[in-house]
Design a protein around this motif. Structure first.
Motif, mmCIF file in Angstrom:
data_model
loop_
_atom_site.group_PDB
_atom_site.id
_atom_site.type_symbol
_atom_site.label_atom_id
_atom_site.label_comp_id
_atom_site.label_asym_id
_atom_site.label_seq_id
_atom_site.Cartn_x
_atom_site.Cartn_y
_atom_site.Cartn_z
ATOM 1 N N LEU A 172 -57.277 5.343 14.194
ATOM 2 C CA LEU A 172 -58.730 5.534 14.275
ATOM 3 C C LEU A 172 -59.475 4.211 14.154
ATOM 4 O O LEU A 172 -60.476 3.979 14.842
ATOM 5 C CB LEU A 172 -59.193 6.496 13.180
ATOM 6 C CG LEU A 172 -58.683 7.941 13.304
ATOM 7 C CD1 LEU A 172 -59.156 8.771 12.115
ATOM 8 C CD2 LEU A 172 -59.156 8.562 14.608
ATOM 9 N N THR A 173 -58.977 3.325 13.294
ATOM 10 C CA THR A 173 -59.595 2.004 13.145
ATOM 11 C C THR A 173 -59.512 1.234 14.457
ATOM 12 O O THR A 173 -60.465 0.566 14.877
ATOM 13 C CB THR A 173 -58.902 1.199 12.033
ATOM 14 O OG1 THR A 173 -58.957 1.940 10.817
ATOM 15 C CG2 THR A 173 -59.572 -0.151 11.834
ATOM 16 N N GLY A 174 -58.348 1.323 15.112
ATOM 17 C CA GLY A 174 -58.164 0.656 16.397
ATOM 18 C C GLY A 174 -59.147 1.144 17.439
ATOM 19 O O GLY A 174 -59.699 0.362 18.222
ATOM 20 N N PHE A 175 -59.405 2.467 17.439
ATOM 21 C CA PHE A 175 -60.357 3.031 18.389
ATOM 22 C C PHE A 175 -61.753 2.446 18.190
ATOM 23 O O PHE A 175 -62.484 2.219 19.159
ATOM 24 C CB PHE A 175 -60.424 4.557 18.244
ATOM 25 C CG PHE A 175 -59.423 5.281 19.114
ATOM 26 C CD1 PHE A 175 -59.421 5.112 20.491
ATOM 27 C CD2 PHE A 175 -58.496 6.132 18.545
ATOM 28 C CE1 PHE A 175 -58.510 5.783 21.299
ATOM 29 C CE2 PHE A 175 -57.571 6.802 19.330
ATOM 30 C CZ PHE A 175 -57.582 6.623 20.711
ATOM 31 N N LYS A 176 -62.124 2.206 16.934
ATOM 32 C CA LYS A 176 -63.452 1.658 16.651
ATOM 33 C C LYS A 176 -63.612 0.266 17.252
ATOM 34 O O LYS A 176 -64.685 -0.095 17.734
ATOM 35 C CB LYS A 176 -63.684 1.601 15.141
ATOM 36 C CG LYS A 176 -63.814 2.981 14.500
ATOM 37 C CD LYS A 176 -64.019 2.868 13.003
ATOM 38 C CE LYS A 176 -64.112 4.250 12.361
ATOM 39 N NZ LYS A 176 -64.292 4.168 10.885
ATOM 40 N N PHE A 177 -62.535 -0.518 17.224
ATOM 41 C CA PHE A 177 -62.585 -1.857 17.814
ATOM 42 C C PHE A 177 -62.812 -1.784 19.323
ATOM 43 O O PHE A 177 -63.357 -2.709 19.915
ATOM 44 C CB PHE A 177 -61.288 -2.617 17.533
ATOM 45 C CG PHE A 177 -61.240 -3.253 16.171
ATOM 46 C CD1 PHE A 177 -61.824 -4.487 15.947
ATOM 47 C CD2 PHE A 177 -60.604 -2.632 15.111
ATOM 48 C CE1 PHE A 177 -61.779 -5.096 14.698
ATOM 49 C CE2 PHE A 177 -60.545 -3.219 13.859
ATOM 50 C CZ PHE A 177 -61.129 -4.455 13.648
ATOM 51 N N PHE A 178 -62.384 -0.687 19.936
ATOM 52 C CA PHE A 178 -62.499 -0.564 21.385
ATOM 53 C C PHE A 178 -63.945 -0.403 21.847
ATOM 54 O O PHE A 178 -64.220 -0.378 23.045
ATOM 55 C CB PHE A 178 -61.657 0.610 21.895
ATOM 56 C CG PHE A 178 -60.174 0.364 21.794
ATOM 57 C CD1 PHE A 178 -59.666 -0.915 21.760
ATOM 58 C CD2 PHE A 178 -59.277 1.419 21.727
ATOM 59 C CE1 PHE A 178 -58.307 -1.162 21.659
ATOM 60 C CE2 PHE A 178 -57.910 1.196 21.630
ATOM 61 C CZ PHE A 178 -57.418 -0.095 21.601
ATOM 62 N N ASN A 179 -64.881 -0.263 20.879
ATOM 63 C CA ASN A 179 -66.296 -0.226 21.258
ATOM 64 C C ASN A 179 -66.691 -1.510 21.975
ATOM 65 O O ASN A 179 -67.649 -1.535 22.749
ATOM 66 C CB ASN A 179 -67.180 -0.054 20.013
ATOM 67 C CG ASN A 179 -67.089 1.352 19.437
ATOM 68 O OD1 ASN A 179 -66.799 2.296 20.162
ATOM 69 N ND2 ASN A 179 -67.344 1.477 18.142
ATOM 70 N N GLY A 180 -65.948 -2.568 21.698
ATOM 71 C CA GLY A 180 -66.212 -3.843 22.349
ATOM 72 C C GLY A 180 -66.049 -3.760 23.860
ATOM 73 O O GLY A 180 -66.697 -4.498 24.605
ATOM 74 N N ILE A 202 -61.488 -6.489 20.991
ATOM 75 C CA ILE A 202 -60.650 -5.623 21.832
ATOM 76 C C ILE A 202 -59.173 -5.914 21.593
ATOM 77 O O ILE A 202 -58.353 -4.997 21.443
ATOM 78 C CB ILE A 202 -61.003 -5.816 23.324
ATOM 79 C CG1 ILE A 202 -62.421 -5.304 23.603
ATOM 80 C CG2 ILE A 202 -59.998 -5.086 24.214
ATOM 81 C CD1 ILE A 202 -62.967 -5.723 24.953
ATOM 82 N N PHE A 203 -58.834 -7.201 21.542
ATOM 83 C CA PHE A 203 -57.435 -7.593 21.317
ATOM 84 C C PHE A 203 -56.958 -7.121 19.938
ATOM 85 O O PHE A 203 -55.879 -6.554 19.793
ATOM 86 C CB PHE A 203 -57.300 -9.112 21.431
ATOM 87 C CG PHE A 203 -55.900 -9.612 21.169
ATOM 88 C CD1 PHE A 203 -54.892 -9.450 22.108
ATOM 89 C CD2 PHE A 203 -55.593 -10.242 19.965
ATOM 90 C CE1 PHE A 203 -53.603 -9.896 21.865
ATOM 91 C CE2 PHE A 203 -54.314 -10.695 19.710
ATOM 92 C CZ PHE A 203 -53.307 -10.525 20.659
ATOM 93 N N ALA A 204 -57.811 -7.361 18.919
ATOM 94 C CA ALA A 204 -57.458 -6.942 17.554
ATOM 95 C C ALA A 204 -57.329 -5.431 17.479
ATOM 96 O O ALA A 204 -56.419 -4.899 16.825
ATOM 97 C CB ALA A 204 -58.520 -7.428 16.562
ATOM 98 N N GLY A 205 -58.238 -4.737 18.159
ATOM 99 C CA GLY A 205 -58.181 -3.271 18.170
ATOM 100 C C GLY A 205 -56.907 -2.762 18.805
ATOM 101 O O GLY A 205 -56.326 -1.771 18.350
ATOM 102 N N LEU A 259 -51.710 -0.172 18.147
ATOM 103 C CA LEU A 259 -50.254 -0.108 18.325
ATOM 104 C C LEU A 259 -49.536 0.093 16.989
ATOM 105 O O LEU A 259 -48.554 0.840 16.900
ATOM 106 C CB LEU A 259 -49.754 -1.390 18.997
ATOM 107 C CG LEU A 259 -50.078 -1.548 20.488
ATOM 108 C CD1 LEU A 259 -49.493 -2.856 21.012
ATOM 109 C CD2 LEU A 259 -49.524 -0.373 21.298
ATOM 110 N N ILE A 260 -50.048 -0.574 15.942
ATOM 111 C CA ILE A 260 -49.468 -0.396 14.605
ATOM 112 C C ILE A 260 -49.630 1.053 14.168
ATOM 113 O O ILE A 260 -48.714 1.659 13.591
ATOM 114 C CB ILE A 260 -50.146 -1.340 13.590
ATOM 115 C CG1 ILE A 260 -49.816 -2.799 13.923
ATOM 116 C CG2 ILE A 260 -49.700 -1.022 12.164
ATOM 117 C CD1 ILE A 260 -50.565 -3.811 13.090
ATOM 118 N N GLY A 261 -50.798 1.623 14.460
ATOM 119 C CA GLY A 261 -51.049 3.021 14.118
ATOM 120 C C GLY A 261 -50.113 3.962 14.855
ATOM 121 O O GLY A 261 -49.592 4.922 14.276
ATOM 122 N N VAL A 262 -49.898 3.686 16.134
ATOM 123 C CA VAL A 262 -48.982 4.509 16.937
ATOM 124 C C VAL A 262 -47.568 4.426 16.377
ATOM 125 O O VAL A 262 -46.850 5.440 16.297
ATOM 126 C CB VAL A 262 -49.009 4.053 18.413
ATOM 127 C CG1 VAL A 262 -47.884 4.734 19.200
ATOM 128 C CG2 VAL A 262 -50.354 4.369 19.041
#
Length: 224
Positions: A134-142, A91-94, A99-102
């Motif tokens: 989009l990669t960040g969103f995938k991490f949010f599955n946690g 979650i933290f990494a995501g 934020l980098i994506g934004v």
């Protein structure tokens, strides 16, 4: 899988059997057996037997993020601390990646709105960063996994299976007879259910996960 290979090729593959997947090891053993190469595959069969013993002991529940404890003729399944920590880290990494994506998206918008001179290298960097949303969103599955299994517990006692799990954020405690515990295949997933409530799911293609789920169902019904 190995029927078109010569005995020499199979024996060469056998020397590196530890590098094969469990399913491939089983298929290799079967092919060697058909060719009467029983002695040659002794170590391979020992490796397979060890893996099966580990599956029967539910050691691979850790791949789901859970652990089984046997006591007084029953079994209790809970989530591992390591799995919870892994979810927090994800979650933290995501969040950081998001934020980098934004920032990348904001930079691209700024270039086009303000009419700034476009540097090809800088533009490429911004595009790469923007794609990280989009990669960040995938991490949010946690987050969902963390919430769904917060307070989780699966156990049995005198033929009654008890499931403690969150459904729609609400922690529910469900008790059913062992006969209400079953496995259901849904497309490429195998789901362990208690009544109409899903407990775990695994990939049908992953033989270790599939066998672990089957063994867990057997243990719960047997011990129950």
């Amino acid at each position: 899988m190995y029927s078109d290979k010569s005995n020499k090729e199979l024996l060469e593959l056998l020397e590196h059997h530890h590098m094969l997947t469990f399913e491939s090891q089983i298929q290799l053993s079967e092919e060697l057996g058909k060719r009467n190469l029983q002695k040659e595959k002794k170590m391979l069969d020992e490796t397979i037997a060890l893996k099966i013993a580990q599956i029967k002991n539910l050691e691979y529940l850790k791949d789901f993020g859970f652990v089984a404890e046997f006591n007084n003729g029953g079994v209790v399944v809970t989530r591992t601390t390591r799995a919870v920590l892994t979810d927090f880290i994800a979650i933290f990494a995501g969040f950081i990646v998001f934020l980098i994506g934004v920032y990348g998206i904001a930079s691209l918008i700024s270039v086009f709105i303000n009419g700034e001179d476009m540097n090809v290298f800088s533009l490429a960097i911004d595009l790469v960063m923007a794609s990280l949303v989009l990669t960040g969103f995938k991490f949010f599955n946690g987050i969902k996994r963390l919430l769904d299994y917060s307070g989780f517990k699966l156990s049995n006692f005198e033929g009654i299976i008890t499931l403690q799990k969150r459904f729609d954020l609400k922690l529910e405690k469900i008790k059913e007879k062992a006969s209400e515990l079953f496995l259901e295949t849904q497309e490429d997933q195998m789901v362990l259910k208690l009544g109409d409530r899903p407990i775990f799911n695994s990939s049908v293609e992953n033989i270790v996960q599939r066998m672990t789920l089957q063994e867990l169902a057997n243990v719960l019904k047997k011990e129950g």
